[in-house]
Design an enzyme around this catalytic site. Structure first.
Site, PDB file in Angstrom:
ATOM      1  CD  GLU A  72       0.209  -2.957   5.088  1.00 29.69           C
ATOM      2  OE1 GLU A  72       0.799  -3.784   5.276  1.00 29.69           O
ATOM      3  OE2 GLU A  72       0.429  -2.294   4.043  1.00 29.69           O
ATOM      4  CG  ASP A  83       0.149  -1.141  -4.399  1.00 27.33           C
ATOM      5  OD1 ASP A  83       0.865  -1.793  -3.622  1.00 27.33           O
ATOM      6  OD2 ASP A  83      -0.866  -0.266  -3.952  1.00 27.33           O
TER       7      ASP A  83
END
Lengths: 291, 414
Positions: A72, A83
């Site tokens: 990924e 994140d």
């Protein structure tokens, strides 16, 4: 807009193969070996573009043993709202050092050459700015399999649905423990490849224990969309956890735990030292094979 | 009351703008918020409680004040200001905060989080949290906590927890990112109290409705005092909440022009500005499609303005739509123009505005002068939203005007 209210379970025979796409077939190959697939996340451009490509190659082949099945590839973004601190630090550093959107294409080629399936995880504005069709075209041409889109749900994905069909790319949308039944069904239907189940309510980052919400979410998905492949991410950090998640999911996704040794290498003054990363990958790869 | 406008659609779109570009984890909370907001606004008890707080706590209605000495510098214009500076906590921010804090309680959420730039929205949120007994955490960029220590202390005195955000550029946009991250993990018991008409649907729609009171009052006050609708209404635009409040009840009055004044900082050609509509391009930021300051790749570019409250690299999606559709006119105002207007209104009218609001005043003066040349027979009535008072900006003003707080002269002391 895609109609998220459509609420009939996905049960067509053969839907699994038709909807498996490139990345789903990779998961099915792992399943044929009696294990879950392993997906590793790394941002392109950290600690610099060339070393990040080396790191992705190391993900695919950490040593003599097996590595990840899919990479990924993260595209660093200025405002990554899903994140946690580890990925933020790597991404912010990569941006300061000048990483560009087009560098993802080199990463795709590197991963494909190393024998893993290249996916890209990107916040939507970067694709929007590049041009959705142009990005899909260039990404597919470089050998990419599809996109994971953390801030794009099927509700806003009309243009992406068209471009991904046109260029044969997989669409991996996210579902979460708070998703309603209707949305789980509609999201699974909009995906091609597999569905990304976010195991915890929270941002990315390795956690001491995997979430108890993950098996429940996967069970709901299996019930509501029986022929859909499911990857589980957010919080997996070692081989034991990978084995645990691999026992109920079709793919195990690991991110922050891979970046931590790279940040440690940079802090130690040896940013190109990938030995810590290789060790973590080997442990994870053994983990999914031990379940 | 005007006919309700048909925008946004069910997904929160204003034409191509707006929408909901957020992680799926937030969808359930946004859906709940959208539904609960409509139920609350249809509930007479909720509306009555909000109105009671507006009157008894915030001090509404705020007056309109004509500014004859300032107007003399603005061609033939008559400039009237809507006095949002006279609200409790010193700005229009309280209008939205009271509404959302009441809604949090109604949804059974005991904790609110907020982002803040200069600290005005943070202080307003901490105030409402204290009033209603909610736990409160405010995210503020490290750059801003350093330069606005007084507001950090105000929030702490009000019982809020203030978190300095060092990620990214350590300013308002990053505090918004951090609040989103908090919310993704805490959405069960927490409401994210966004301070402006930006972010994912339904925030732009909801915050507009809570700020609508500005134009509902102003429209009635203008009609009563002048017997006519104004030529134009005007306001500064950062995220755009005071402007949307000022525009809301006039949008369906086609004869009333809508002017938004963006922060041009050092000037658009320098790249150091915060004028997202005038100097940005269409993109996705903080859950919405709108005009964004971004580079070639779509990375957000840092904004610059002397006014912390306008220092944001995006703008509410309905403003983007008003601009693109031509219903609204958006023009940039530089730091220098805003500070000149700050001085003019302070010294001709005895009203010291927030530097944000000074952008609106500067734009109105410029508009008045321009109209005097283009249409000399017109004496246009221009109503500007004076969104906040200037107490918080005294340090910035001292620096700008090169003052140091020493007396002009000393006497006595024999």
């Amino acid at each position: 807009m895609t109609d998220m209210r459509a609420a009939e379970p996905v049960k067509a025979p053969g839907a699994q193969l038709a909807g498996a796409g490139i990345s789903g077939r990779r998961i099915l190959a792992a399943k044929a070996e009696g294990r879950a697939a392993l997906v590793g996340y790394l941002p392109v451009g950290y600690p610099d573009v060339d070393t990040s490509l080396d790191a992705m190659r190391a993900l695919c082949r950490p040593g003599d043993g097996p590595g990840v099945d899919m990479v990924e590839i993260g595209l660093p973004y200025s405002d990554p709202i899903l994140d946690g601190p580890v990925i933020q630090r790597a991404g912010t550093t990569a941006l300061k050092r000048g990483v560009r959107t087009r560098d993802v294409l080199r990463a795709v080629e590197a991963v494909a050459e190393a024998g893993a399936t290249p996916l890209c995880m990107t916040y939507w504005n970067l694709v929007d700015r590049y041009g959705v069709d142009a990005f899909a075209r260039d990404f597919a041409q470089a050998g990419g399999a599809g996109l994971i889109t953390p801030d794009l749900t099927p509700d806003e994905a009309e243009e992406w649905m068209v471009a991904s069909e046109e260029h044969g790319l997989d669409r991996i949308f996210l579902v979460s423990p708070s998703s309603t039944e209707e949305r789980i069904i509609a999201t699974a239907r909009a995906c091609r490849g597999w569905v990304y189940a976010t195991a915890v309510m929270g941002v990315t980052g390795a956690r001491q224990r995997t979430s108890s919400q993950a098996p429940q979410l996967v069970a709901r998905l299996r019930e509501l969309a029986p022929d859909t492949l499911v990857g589980v991410g957010l919080g997996v950090s070692n081989g034991a956890q990978a084995a645990e998640v691999g026992s109920f999911a079709d793919a195990v996704i690991v991110g922050s735990a891979l970046i931590k040794p790279m940040l440690a290498a940079e802090d130690a003054g040896t940013p190109a030292d990938l030995s810590g990363l290789r060790a973590v990958v080997a442990d994870l790869a053994a983990g999914v094979r031990s379940a | 009351m005007n006919e309700p406008t048909t925008l946004p659609d069910k997904g929160g779109h204003y034409g191509i703008f707006g929408g909901q570009y957020v992680p799926e984890a937030l969808n359930a909370a946004l859906t709940q918020l959208d539904r609960e907001f409509d139920l609350a606004m249809a509930d007479p008890a909720f509306v009555a409680e909000l109105n009671r707080l507006r009157v008894e706590y915030s001090g509404r209605p705020t007056p309109i004040t004509e500014l004859p000495r300032l107007s003399a510098l603005a061609g033939n214009a008559r400039i009237v200001v809507k006095r949002e500076d006279l609200n409790h906590t010193g700005s229009h921010k309280i209008n939205n905060v009271l509404g959302q804090a009441l809604l949090s309680k109604r949804m059974g959420k005991s904790r609110v989080i907020a982002e803040t730039g200069a600290g005005q929205h943070g202080v307003a949120t901490a105030t409402a949290a204290a009033l209603l007994g909610l736990e409160c955490r405010v995210y503020m960029g490290k750059v801003d906590t350093d330069r606005q220590a007084l507001n950090v202390a105000r929030m702490q005195l009000l019982g809020a927890e203030v978190i300095a955000v060092e990620s990214g550029s350590a300013t308002l946009k990053d505090s918004m990112n951090e609040a989103m991250r908090d919310w993704v993990a805490s959405v069960d018991d927490t409401h994210y109290l966004i301070g402006t008409v930006a972010g994912p649907h339904p925030f732009p729609r909801m915050v507009k409705e809570f700020q609508r009171v500005i134009s509902t009052e102003a429209r009635a006050q203008l009609l009563e005092r002048y017997g006519e609708l104004p030529y134009a209404v005007a306001a500064c635009v950062g995220g755009g909440s005071n402007a949307m409040g000022m525009f809301a009840d006039f949008i369906d009055d086609p004869e009333v022009k809508l002017y938004g004044f963006e922060a041009e900082g050092d000037g658009i050609p320098t790249g150091r500005h915060a004028a997202s509509i005038t100097g940005g391009s269409i993109g996705v930021l903080h859950g919405m499609r709108t005009y964004v300051l971004q580079d070639e790749d779509g990375q957000t570019v840092e904004s610059h303005s002397i006014s912390a409250g306008l220092d944001y690299p995006g703008v509410g999606p309905e403003h983007a739509w008003l601009a693109a559709s031509g219903r609204g006119t958006y023009e940039p105002v530089t730091d220098a123009e805003a500070m000149e207007a700050f001085k003019l209104i302070t010294q001709t009218e005895g009203i010291m505005p927030a530097i944000e609001s000074a952008h609106g005043i500067a734009g109105a003066i410029r508009l008045g002068r321009r109209l005097a040349e283009e249409q000399p027979d017109l004496s246009p009535l221009i109503c500007v939203c004076l969104s906040g008072r200037g107490d918080k900006d005294v340090a910035s003003a001292l620096k700008w005007f090169d003052l140091d707080g020493t007396p002009d002269e000393t006497v006595g002391g024999f």
